[in-house]
Design an enzyme around this catalytic site. Structure first.
Site, PDB file in Angstrom:
ATOM      1  N   ASN A  12       0.806  -1.234   0.000  1.00 47.01           N
ATOM      2  CA  ASN A  12       0.000   0.000   0.000  1.00 47.01           C
ATOM      3  C   ASN A  12       0.835   1.278   0.000  1.00 47.01           C
ATOM      4  OD1 ASN A  12      -2.582  -1.418   0.113  1.00 47.01           O
ATOM      5  ND2 ASN A  12      -1.947  -1.994   2.181  1.00 47.01           N
ATOM      6  N   GLU A  98      14.470  -0.064  10.581  1.00 45.51           N
ATOM      7  CA  GLU A  98      13.019  -0.170  10.349  1.00 45.51           C
ATOM      8  C   GLU A  98      12.400   1.229  10.463  1.00 45.51           C
ATOM      9  OE1 GLU A  98      11.298  -2.799  13.236  1.00 45.51           O
ATOM     10  OE2 GLU A  98       9.227  -2.250  12.719  1.00 45.51           O
TER      11      GLU A  98
END
Ligand code: DQA
Length: 144
Positions: A12, A98
């Site tokens: 997405n 991350e």
């Protein structure tokens, strides 16, 4: 030694700028790529990739074993579900950062757990797309 930083993006995130802008902002992934390049130290290069498919992300992590000096990864929803991405990152021996655009800890409880954090050398959340810039700068300073 290769000086390419892989900047991997999960599902997405191709819709960044259009998808829930109140959470993820109005900037696109192209802007993220430009930002990463602008924050990359001399001698380093950026390869920004995005996929909606878990296996593709795993294949890029495997490729990074030989082609990258570090991985910056926003695994998106796979953060919270993917043991397979964690396993792939555990087979990658250089720095892993991350990144989450939103502050996942301020959101639904299912976003509070990250499999990827078990491997990541650093975790950035809630800085918007500036989190990618911080991650790239961190990698460049770690690797000198
Ligand atoms: C995200 C946070 C995830 O929980 C979510 O599924 C995403 C994006 C972030 O960048 O804030 O798709 O990783």
């Amino acid at each position: 030694m290769t000086r390419t930083i892989y900047v991997l993006n999960g599902p997405n995130l191709n819709l960044l700028g259009q998808r829930q802008p109140e959470i993820y902002g109005h900037d696109t992934l192209k802007t993220v790529e430009d930002l990463c390049r602008a924050n990359c130290a001399e001698g380093f290069d950026i390869r920004l990739l995005q996929s909606n498919h878990e296996g593709q992300i795993i294949d890029w992590i495997h490729e990074a074993r030989h082609a990258a000096c570090a991985i910056v990864i926003n695994p998106a929803a796979y953060t919270h579900t993917s043991v397979a991405i964690l396993d792939a990152l555990n087979a990658f021996e250089a720095p892993v950062i991350e990144v989450h655009i939103s502050n996942v800890h301020k959101r639904e409880a299912f976003r509070h757990h990250s499999y990827v954090s078990l491997r990541a050398d650093g975790v950035i959340a809630g800085l918007g797309i500036e989190g990618y810039a911080a991650a790239v700068r961190r990698v460049c300073s770690l690797l000198g």
